[in-house]
Design an enzyme around this catalytic site. Structure first.
Site, short mmCIF file in Angstrom:
data_model
loop_
_atom_site.label_atom_id
_atom_site.label_comp_id
_atom_site.label_asym_id
_atom_site.label_seq_id
_atom_site.Cartn_x
_atom_site.Cartn_y
_atom_site.Cartn_z
N GLU A 135 -50.03 -15.81 -17.33
CA GLU A 135 -49.59 -16.59 -16.17
C GLU A 135 -48.29 -17.33 -16.47
O GLU A 135 -47.81 -18.12 -15.66
CB GLU A 135 -50.66 -17.60 -15.75
N CYS A 169 -55.83 -18.06 -15.68
CA CYS A 169 -56.37 -17.70 -17.00
C CYS A 169 -57.22 -16.44 -17.00
O CYS A 169 -57.80 -16.09 -18.03
CB CYS A 169 -57.19 -18.86 -17.55
N HIS A 304 -64.23 -19.45 -21.33
CA HIS A 304 -62.86 -19.93 -21.18
C HIS A 304 -62.88 -21.43 -21.44
O HIS A 304 -63.73 -22.15 -20.91
CB HIS A 304 -62.33 -19.64 -19.78
#
Length: 512
Positions: A135, A169, A304
């Protein structure tokens, strides 16, 4: 691993297979090849007919790169004038890695890809797909993947599918899914896929800055893998929300609604776990196993990780899901002891309920310590890497156990990207933990992770703040050479050498 046969011979074989409608194509001797001393020593003699899926598609090798310098979070607390423990206890962070002006998303990905290929002894022409999840956008058109193609130049291999995949993400996970699907498809030509995840997580001065970090992960994907992606049990959740986003293309900094983002993370976790649980229970029922799936069925669970404390709360969140789904949970003893008061709560009403959060975080503490805490080594000491974050957790897990300890286990994995996109999936670890096995090689390749973290340069908060200021002021400049020294970079690191007057970036590599 593969010695690629000539283009002419391959085209003739594919043409003949097409005429006989022999799909999918796959190497005949891949199992034996995977057991060789390196990934490049085996050869594919021919493509043969197979009426089944390529066997055990997943992660064959994994490489991690993180910056060579870091700041201590306890020192950052003092420098920022916040109460002691806000970053260390409140967020669960110890250190934060960061990039100087000499590193950008292209250089991070160049470094980790070259390191994967060199350490795995791959040939560049053995790679047929390369996809990048990121990103960190420095060009609205040109993909990071195209920059990485300069590493393939000497091999002459330009037949490499894949481009960049972007959604906060989640891009790395989408790239992994795409790569595994490619191997299992009629498009596969017998070569490897490589997934590269990389990001630089930087925030403006303030409360969010300590949740930054940077790094990259590269994964080699193919059949006969020691980490097999379990088929048919992914749970995915997608929706439209503005919790974290980057609308200002002139700035590296995101727009963040922290409270909303945490709620979205938990909601996505609830939804993904529910779907995953239904799918795997359905698979079990088909083979005569009639039991509910719970957190206990994951030997390990990785997430994550924007910050480590959120992950600890997430383990409690999964336990809450199990508790509410259980027909008659025992609240007098065992796992759910003392939780009877929460029996009637609704998941959607608990995202901001501190009583529920604390109760299940406490109840799940032992599970967290056993299943998840070892995976937070890199996250706690380097910070949030965005797309590589969860895969850094995977590397941390593999680095702290032996192949024998990992063999046969199921690793649950929750990937979240704001905006939002999320998936919960699982990997099965190979049963073969013998010396020289693919699993043994994978674990051994990550055994230096702790040593590499210890070898970084400690930078005081004042110097860190100045480097961040220089980065803010120069990241968009043209006709520019980055300031500062390159000497602190790890040997073998690619770095940004210059940006010319047409925004074209030139890179060089520190000698090994």
């Amino acid at each position: 691993m593969f010695r690629l046969f000539s283009q002419t011979r391959r085209c003739l074989q594919v043409k003949r297979a097409l005429q006989r409608q022999e799909w999918p194509l796959r190497p005949a001797h891949l199992t034996a090849a995977a057991q060789q001393a390196s990934f490049s020593t085996a050869s594919v003699e021919h493509l043969s007919r197979s009426d089944s899926w390529p066997k055990d598609v997943g992660i064959l090798a994994l490489e991690v790169y993180f910056p060579s310098q870091y700041v201590e979070q306890v020192e950052l607390e003092k420098y920022d004038g916040v109460e002691a423990g806000k970053y260390t206890l409140g967020l669960g962070q110890k250190q934060m890695g960061f990039c100087s002006a000499h590193e950008d998303i292209n250089s991070l990905c160049l470094t980790v890809l070259q390191r994967l290929v060199e350490r795995s002894r791959l040939s560049w022409d053995s790679i047929g797909r390369l996809e990048v999840g990121t990103e960190t956008i420095i060009d609205k058109s040109k993909a990071v993947k195209t920059v990485l193609m300069q590493l393939f130049q000497d091999s002459g291999n330009t037949d490499v599918e894949g481009i960049d995949t972007t959604n906060a993400c989640y891009g790395g996970t989408a790239s992994l899914f795409n790569s595994a699907d490619w191997v299992e498809s009629s498009s596969w030509d017998g070569r490897y896929a490589v997934v590269v995840c990389g990001d630089i997580a930087v925030y403006a001065t303030g409360n969010a800055r300590p949740t930054g970090g940077a790094g990259a992960v590269a994964m080699l994907v193919g059949p006969e893998a020691p980490l097999v992606l379990e088929r048919g049990v992914r749970g995915t959740h997608m929706e439209h929300v503005y919790d974290f986003y980057k609308p200002d293309l002139a700035s590296e900094y995101p727009m963040v609604d922290g409270k909303l983002s945490i709620q979205c993370y938990f909601r996505a976790l609830d939804q993904c776990y529910s779907v995953y649980r239904k799918k795997i229970q359905s698979q079990w029922q088909k083979v005569g196993v009639d039991k509910p799936f719970t957190l206990e069925d994951f030997q390990f669970m990785i997430f994550h990780t924007p910050f480590c404390k959120l992950v600890q709360k997430s383990v409690g969140r999964i336990m809450l899901n199990d508790f509410l789904a259980a027909p008659n949970p025992d609240t007098q003893s065992g796992l759910y002891k003392g939780l009877q008061a929460f029996r009637g709560v609704k998941l959607e009403d608990t995202y901001s309920d501190k009583d529920v959060e604390k109760a299940f975080q406490k109840a799940s503490l032992e599970m967290f310590s056993q299943k998840t805490k070892p995976s937070l080594l890199l996250s706690s000491r380097n910070g949030n890497m965005y797309t590589p974050s969860m895969y850094g957790c995977l590397a941390s897990l593999l680095a702290q156990y032996s192949a024998q300890q990992l063999a046969g286990s199921r690793i649950g994995a929750f990937s979240y990207g704001s905006g939002l996109a999320a998936s919960l999936f699982s990997m099965r670890v190979s049963q073969d933990a013998a010396p020289g096995s693919p699993l043994d090689k994978l674990v051994s390749s990550l055994s230096d992770l702790q040593t590499r973290l210890d070898a970084r340069k400690h930078v005081p908060p004042e110097e860190f703040a100045e480097i961040m200021k220089q980065r803010e002021e120069s990241h968009h400049l043209v006709n520019h050479t980055p300031q500062g020294s390159k000497d602190d970079l790890f040997p073998g690191t690619w770095y940004l050498e210059r940006v010319d007057d047409k925004h074209r970036r030139q890179y060089a590599r520190r000698p090994l």
